[in-house]
Design an enzyme around this catalytic site. Sequence first.
Site, PDB file in Angstrom:
ATOM      1  N   GLU A 168      40.730  19.796 126.101  1.00  0.00           N
ATOM      2  CA  GLU A 168      39.354  19.491 126.517  1.00  0.00           C
ATOM      3  C   GLU A 168      39.282  19.286 128.028  1.00  0.00           C
ATOM      4  O   GLU A 168      38.366  19.771 128.701  1.00  0.00           O
ATOM      5  CB  GLU A 168      38.875  18.245 125.780  1.00  0.00           C
ATOM      6  CG  GLU A 168      37.560  17.682 126.258  1.00  0.00           C
ATOM      7  CD  GLU A 168      37.483  16.191 126.005  1.00  0.00           C
ATOM      8  OE1 GLU A 168      36.950  15.477 126.879  1.00  0.00           O
ATOM      9  OE2 GLU A 168      37.958  15.740 124.951  1.00  0.00           O
TER      10      GLU A 168
ATOM     11  N   HIS B 180      42.679  17.097 122.813  1.00  0.00           N
ATOM     12  CA  HIS B 180      42.071  16.306 123.881  1.00  0.00           C
ATOM     13  C   HIS B 180      42.563  16.760 125.251  1.00  0.00           C
ATOM     14  O   HIS B 180      41.785  16.868 126.206  1.00  0.00           O
ATOM     15  CB  HIS B 180      42.399  14.830 123.653  1.00  0.00           C
ATOM     16  CG  HIS B 180      41.970  13.956 124.787  1.00  0.00           C
ATOM     17  ND1 HIS B 180      42.855  13.231 125.538  1.00  0.00           N
ATOM     18  CD2 HIS B 180      40.744  13.712 125.308  1.00  0.00           C
ATOM     19  CE1 HIS B 180      42.197  12.558 126.468  1.00  0.00           C
ATOM     20  NE2 HIS B 180      40.921  12.836 126.348  1.00  0.00           N
TER      21      HIS B 180
END
Length: 958
Positions: free
Chosen positions: A102, A99
């Site tokens: 990302e 994450h």
Amino acid sequence: MKSRLIATLKVGAAASALLLGLAAPAFAEGVAPAAAAVQSTGQAPQGVTVPPLGFTKRVLANGLEVYSARDADTSNVTVQVWYKVGSKDDPAGRSGFAHLFEHLMFKSTTNLPPETFDRLTEDVGGSNNAFTADDTTAYFETVPANHLERMLFAEADRMGSLVVDEPTFVAERDVVKEEYRQRILANPYGRLFGLFVPETIYQDSPYRRPGIGSIEELEASSLEDVRRFHATYYRPNAAYLIVAGNFDQAQLDRWVDQYFGPLKNPTTPIPTNNVVEPEPTGPRNVTYYAPNVPLPAAVVAWPTVKYADADRAALTVLDGILSTGESSRLYRSLVYDKQIAAQIGSTPDFSQQAGNLSALAIMAQGHTADEGIAALNDEIAKLRDVKVTAEELAEAKNELVADALRSRETVDDRATALGFSLINTGSAAAADEEVAQIQAVTVADIQRVARKYLTPQRQSTITFLAADDQNPASVQKMNVDAPVKVADLAPAGPPAVLLPEAERKPLPQPGAEVAPVTPTVADFRLDNGLRVLVAPTDGVPLVSARLSFDAGSSDDPTGKAGVAAMTAALLTQGTKTKTAPEIATQIEQLGASVGASAGVDFSNVYANAPSNAFPATVALMADLVKNPTFAGEELERQQAQTLDGLRVALSQPASIAGMTVGRVIYGDAPYGATITQQTVPAITAADVAAFHAARYRPSDATLVFSGDITPAAARALAQQAFGDWRPAGAAPAAATNPAGQPLAPRIVVVNQPGAGQAAVVAAVRGVSRTDADFFPLTVGNTLLGGGFSSRLNQEIRIKRGLSYGASSSLGARADAGLFTASTQTKNETADEVADLILAEIAKLGTETPTQADLAPRRATLIGGFGRSLETVDGLGALVANLALYDLPMSDLADYAGRVRAVTPEQVEAAFAEHLPVNRASLVIVGDGSKFLDDLRAKHPNLEVIEAGALNLNSGSLK
């Protein structure tokens, strides 16, 4: 607002309402397949054929799989890249890493400076976002079709040459920490669903770690880790490229070959990560504690199957029977009949390697988690012991198939459906096969999977309670092992750097513009005065209806805030011929979504259904509007659920700030009133009936149809359903000046000890929707806080990493509206963030923006408008909004021109006149011990109110 969201924070829809601090739903929802004409008796419709996704496939020599589907009916194109890496691939000691990465993918490449993705999307009227799930990290953009080549260039560039330096890495890691605080710590149930549920359900699977990670492991990550992670997973043979929209296929193929074809795969293999979750050896019972938990919660959960398993369809239908809609078993039993739960839900979560099904109950005030566990277990036992009825099975199938229809309304919807199928099965055909698999599920299948998977021996039981002196807050499980180690990652190689401008590959130029088309709106009245507007479209067979009334919360009787909202909520809770459960059942049989809500100035009753079921849906809608009973027992249910929702809202900084700011700006005027724990019990059935009789009148209403319907069919349907409607009471006197007189600005701190974050809101009394400066203020507001690249977000999130996101809202109303600029930040930086917000507001009224400032913000507005036109509900809302403010329907076609005509000088003048910073009030809700001294030094006149003493019934707040 770019969310950079975590898809692994899983929670049922019902629980989501409470997690967001919302009161009980004001409507019954259900989804089901389109059907042949349905009688108003509620006979279940026949199944509809869901259009296939229709993608074609190519595979490049480097292994990149490319899927494309052309749609000439849209002016947009979506580009999505789904990587075969998710939070399960976080290395040991680095949870949250996928994450975090990302976020970093939106920064620089060798050819693209930081934030270029926002320039290429938002600034041309498009959008971009990304999410991290257990098994994938997906990136997606929707842009005007003439910008397709630029997006392909950019996606290929960040796949092959991402640039991450130390300052960028540290700043974005700070943003993720703020996201953790907002999602996990500031939310009363964030720890339960984000941390404790997955770690309890799974024993060995990496799915047991939270996708968002932890503050400690985020701190442990390094820049070298990031570069190695990119080298390992961001490669052509570990990705799917999906393109859908308005393009030429041959040209697309050439561009894909040009930009993605040269990319190489690393020589190192992707680390092996295929953990087989063991069969549970026995039941598990765990209790967790957290601060600021207003209502106890109970969860029962079982490991089930992976996404590609043949039993997924039966478990999905079982879940629909269990908790979807107000006719579901959990809602009927725990919420409606026993009234022991404020909210229920269940989540069938299927991933590549394993899956689970969890059922939850957030208890009503005065009821215990043990009651919830017993009731949940009772309902699960019934699924094992007694076959569901054929009617229940049909309803659940209807809901799921209609949901599939709705999920394919836009090109990005269809691309997303394909992406999930590819990641979880490797098959494009699987997405189209799902509907047939759902339809094939039998009554026997439901009992079989219940007996196989939902057994007491396989069950995890979770109790979630408020922490106290005897039971301190539970801590996140740390040092959880994982299959992938940092040492398994590929070498980073030489770091990529942003090339000097003269050496960068130039961005492709946009092609010829493809303009969005607005439909011609038919406009007529019935004999009883009801105005009917019809906006027909081509596309999926869906139709939306929206019936709006000139009556909202500003019309509530004095001292009884909530009457308008309660009137709307009770419309679906009984008519002269149908009980609340019968209404909920019929909605689901029709495959419809039907409900009502009340805003500040207006109330709306709405419906959405497959086109063949739409006539019966409108007949039901008309019955709800014309013949409600407002039974006393139904009012008591709604009051109890609303009070429970308020208890949750008042535990969250952002919700408290949102309710407080209205009182600060409007004082005791009608616009300042809000539903409170004191006003809700004061509402009587007579109050609601009187409000309905006086204000739900055909002559003061507008009915909007949009979607797969002709004006002639709409006229006939409106006449049949509403032609005999007559007002039930005398018209009330017209409301005057609901905003009251302007008040002096205030600085208010609501002290909430132990708050996970501080909510910061700056607010100014604004303008009406019909004000001559509406468009200059709209463009200026978009520059200030409308999007990821807005000034507020740039200053607070991107430059300083002080928040997960910052935004602003013009908040125009029928009278003077409520302009707000807001964010959430760690408590220690609340005063700093407040200064940044006020400074940015001040600039708009004292400095003339440039044409270069405004051009991308105009595009943002026009692009968002165009995307709204692509859904039947979005189009209907646009038309209804014009009608509510007595604006001409020609404004629909004129919107883009009005936005383009705004000048920089008009923006500065409008902000200087209407929203000067010296009239701004400030509301901060958080743990004052961490920021009050610094804030008081800047604002000696600030007011401090303890959260427990906050009085929302008075403009003084005391």
